[in-house]
Design a protein around this motif. Structure first.
Motif, PDB file in Angstrom:
ATOM      1  N   VAL A  89     -10.017  -1.644  -7.417  1.00 32.90           N
ATOM      2  CA  VAL A  89      -9.044  -2.055  -6.406  1.00 32.90           C
ATOM      3  C   VAL A  89      -7.652  -1.789  -6.987  1.00 32.90           C
ATOM      4  CG1 VAL A  89      -8.179  -3.919  -4.946  1.00 32.90           C
ATOM      5  CG2 VAL A  89     -10.619  -3.831  -5.537  1.00 32.90           C
ATOM      6  N   LEU A  90      -6.860  -0.993  -6.268  1.00 30.28           N
ATOM      7  CA  LEU A  90      -5.566  -0.557  -6.780  1.00 30.28           C
ATOM      8  C   LEU A  90      -4.445  -0.848  -5.799  1.00 30.28           C
ATOM      9  CD1 LEU A  90      -6.640   3.032  -7.938  1.00 30.28           C
ATOM     10  CD2 LEU A  90      -6.467   0.978  -9.370  1.00 30.28           C
ATOM     11  N   GLU A  91      -3.289  -1.219  -6.327  1.00 27.15           N
ATOM     12  CA  GLU A  91      -2.075  -1.276  -5.525  1.00 27.15           C
ATOM     13  C   GLU A  91      -1.321   0.020  -5.801  1.00 27.15           C
ATOM     14  OE1 GLU A  91       1.850  -4.028  -4.627  1.00 27.15           O
ATOM     15  OE2 GLU A  91       0.662  -4.438  -6.417  1.00 27.15           O
ATOM     16  N   ILE A  92      -0.903   0.687  -4.744  1.00 21.90           N
ATOM     17  CA  ILE A  92      -0.238   1.981  -4.860  1.00 21.90           C
ATOM     18  C   ILE A  92       1.111   1.893  -4.153  1.00 21.90           C
ATOM     19  CG2 ILE A  92      -0.389   4.432  -4.261  1.00 21.90           C
ATOM     20  CD1 ILE A  92      -3.495   4.014  -4.280  1.00 21.90           C
ATOM     21  N   VAL A  93       2.151   2.367  -4.835  1.00 24.66           N
ATOM     22  CA  VAL A  93       3.487   2.365  -4.248  1.00 24.66           C
ATOM     23  C   VAL A  93       3.991   3.810  -4.219  1.00 24.66           C
ATOM     24  CG1 VAL A  93       5.820   1.417  -4.320  1.00 24.66           C
ATOM     25  CG2 VAL A  93       3.896   0.065  -5.198  1.00 24.66           C
ATOM     26  N   PRO A  94       3.996   4.428  -3.027  1.00 27.59           N
ATOM     27  CA  PRO A  94       4.501   5.793  -2.921  1.00 27.59           C
ATOM     28  C   PRO A  94       6.016   5.837  -3.145  1.00 27.59           C
ATOM     29  CG  PRO A  94       3.213   5.186  -0.969  1.00 27.59           C
ATOM     30  CD  PRO A  94       3.464   3.940  -1.760  1.00 27.59           C
TER      31      PRO A  94
ATOM     32  N   VAL B  64       0.782   3.575  -9.520  1.00 34.91           N
ATOM     33  CA  VAL B  64      -0.555   3.013  -9.326  1.00 34.91           C
ATOM     34  C   VAL B  64      -0.718   1.822 -10.261  1.00 34.91           C
ATOM     35  CG1 VAL B  64      -3.034   3.452  -9.430  1.00 34.91           C
ATOM     36  CG2 VAL B  64      -1.481   5.271  -8.680  1.00 34.91           C
ATOM     37  N   ARG B  65      -1.078   0.666  -9.665  1.00 33.48           N
ATOM     38  CA  ARG B  65      -1.264  -0.559 -10.441  1.00 33.48           C
ATOM     39  C   ARG B  65      -2.717  -1.013 -10.317  1.00 33.48           C
ATOM     40  NH1 ARG B  65       3.708  -3.177  -7.206  1.00 33.48           N
ATOM     41  NH2 ARG B  65       5.369  -1.901  -8.103  1.00 33.48           N
ATOM     42  N   GLU B  66      -3.385  -1.185 -11.463  1.00 37.25           N
ATOM     43  CA  GLU B  66      -4.745  -1.718 -11.454  1.00 37.25           C
ATOM     44  C   GLU B  66      -4.679  -3.218 -11.209  1.00 37.25           C
ATOM     45  OE1 GLU B  66      -6.909  -0.595 -14.950  1.00 37.25           O
ATOM     46  OE2 GLU B  66      -6.547   1.539 -14.610  1.00 37.25           O
ATOM     47  N   LEU B  67      -5.582  -3.710 -10.366  1.00 40.12           N
ATOM     48  CA  LEU B  67      -5.644  -5.139 -10.078  1.00 40.12           C
ATOM     49  C   LEU B  67      -6.840  -5.748 -10.812  1.00 40.12           C
ATOM     50  CD1 LEU B  67      -4.634  -5.042  -6.314  1.00 40.12           C
ATOM     51  CD2 LEU B  67      -3.198  -5.463  -8.316  1.00 40.12           C
ATOM     52  N   GLU B  68      -7.107  -7.023 -10.578  1.00 35.85           N
ATOM     53  CA  GLU B  68      -8.112  -7.761 -11.350  1.00 35.85           C
ATOM     54  C   GLU B  68      -9.549  -7.304 -11.110  1.00 35.85           C
ATOM     55  OE1 GLU B  68      -5.847  -9.529  -9.346  1.00 35.85           O
ATOM     56  OE2 GLU B  68      -4.426  -9.751 -10.979  1.00 35.85           O
ATOM     57  N   LEU B  69      -9.830  -6.653 -10.009  1.00 41.64           N
ATOM     58  CA  LEU B  69     -11.193  -6.195  -9.724  1.00 41.64           C
ATOM     59  C   LEU B  69     -11.268  -4.680  -9.899  1.00 41.64           C
ATOM     60  CD1 LEU B  69     -12.117  -8.364  -6.602  1.00 41.64           C
ATOM     61  CD2 LEU B  69     -12.665  -8.779  -9.008  1.00 41.64           C
ATOM     62  N   ASP B  70     -12.300  -4.228 -10.594  1.00 39.43           N
ATOM     63  CA  ASP B  70     -12.472  -2.821 -10.929  1.00 39.43           C
ATOM     64  C   ASP B  70     -12.434  -1.931  -9.690  1.00 39.43           C
ATOM     65  OD1 ASP B  70     -12.976  -0.634 -12.610  1.00 39.43           O
ATOM     66  OD2 ASP B  70     -15.119  -0.723 -12.130  1.00 39.43           O
TER      67      ASP B  70
ATOM     68  N   GLU C 278       8.216  -3.589   1.156  1.00 42.26           N
ATOM     69  CA  GLU C 278       7.834  -3.210  -0.213  1.00 42.26           C
ATOM     70  C   GLU C 278       7.203  -1.821  -0.274  1.00 42.26           C
ATOM     71  OE1 GLU C 278       8.559  -4.845  -3.040  1.00 42.26           O
ATOM     72  OE2 GLU C 278       9.657  -6.248  -1.756  1.00 42.26           O
ATOM     73  N   TRP C 279       6.673  -1.340   0.849  1.00 41.49           N
ATOM     74  CA  TRP C 279       6.109   0.002   0.982  1.00 41.49           C
ATOM     75  C   TRP C 279       4.906   0.220   0.070  1.00 41.49           C
ATOM     76  CZ3 TRP C 279       6.720   2.265   5.217  1.00 41.49           C
ATOM     77  CH2 TRP C 279       6.479   3.627   5.384  1.00 41.49           C
ATOM     78  N   ASN C 280       4.193  -0.851  -0.228  1.00 40.79           N
ATOM     79  CA  ASN C 280       3.023  -0.760  -1.095  1.00 40.79           C
ATOM     80  C   ASN C 280       1.743  -0.605  -0.261  1.00 40.79           C
ATOM     81  OD1 ASN C 280       3.405  -3.397  -0.137  1.00 40.79           O
ATOM     82  ND2 ASN C 280       2.583  -4.344  -1.968  1.00 40.79           N
ATOM     83  N   GLN C 281       0.692  -0.139  -0.916  1.00 40.64           N
ATOM     84  CA  GLN C 281      -0.599   0.089  -0.281  1.00 40.64           C
ATOM     85  C   GLN C 281      -1.692  -0.551  -1.131  1.00 40.64           C
ATOM     86  OE1 GLN C 281      -1.267   4.281   0.770  1.00 40.64           O
ATOM     87  NE2 GLN C 281       0.892   4.684   0.399  1.00 40.64           N
TER      88      GLN C 281
END
Length: 190
Positions: A12-17, A4-10, A108-111
């Motif tokens: 909103v997350l990038e998730i990579v299973p 789980v990666r936090e992005l610049e806006l509170d 990349e299989w990211n969400q």
């Protein structure tokens, strides 16, 4: 456990299973309620959506639903690639009108997790792109809203080299300043 990666806006997350591959192909749990809860994400998804966009340059969005049918969205690409965007539409938020974008792809299989209070949209980067997303509220035509994808006050630099293809609804969408979003920012203190 997904990354789980936090992005610049509170929120909103990038998730990579995790993806387990061998000579037969691969296996992946793209959503697991217990694993997501362990990562601090506790949402009750109630509907899955699947879209196919044939030409590259297809734009879908910027979309959201107003309360009480507001939706959190968990977006992933099963074929192709998109430039995926979330825009803060919470009136009074210190980041109101700001956006964050991520390239999502089957490769990349990211969400992307787009929380309530954010408009969502994407542009396809490859032909025959398929997008699947989970939402936490059922679709409601009466609460469905759109904002212009090219609103100059938001200023999203959409990928170049494409002729944007939009639905009539999205072509006629109003600017953010013309929309009552139904969302108010409430700062929480700990």
């Amino acid at each position: 456990m997904p990354e789980v990666r936090e992005l610049e806006l509170d929120g909103v997350l990038e998730i990579v299973p995790a993806k387990f591959a061998d000579e037969r192909g691969f296996f992946s749990e793209t959503y697991n309620a217990a694993a997501f809860a362990a990562a601090g994400i506790t949402l009750d998804f109630v509907q899955d959506n699947h879209s196919l966009s044939v030409p590259a340059g297809t734009v879908r969005g910027l979309h959201f639903q107003t309360p009480p049918f507001a939706q959190d969205k968990l977006v992933r690409v099963v074929r192709g690639a998109i430039f995926d965007v979330a825009v803060d539409i919470r009136v009074g938020s210190p980041t109101f009108g700001r956006w964050v974008g991520v390239e999502l792809s089957a490769r990349e299989w990211n969400q992307l997790l787009v929380p309530k209070g954010f408009a969502h949209g994407f542009m396809t980067l490859e032909p025959e792109t398929e997008v699947v997303y989970k939402v936490t509220a059922l679709y409601s035509r009466e609460h469905d809203r759109a904002i212009r994808f090219d609103d100059p006050t938001i200023g999203i630099p959409w990928p170049e080299g494409f002729t944007p293809l939009l639905s009539p609804k999205d072509r006629a969408a109003p600017l953010l300043a013309e929309v009552e979003t139904g969302f108010r920012y409430e700062e929480t203190s700990t």
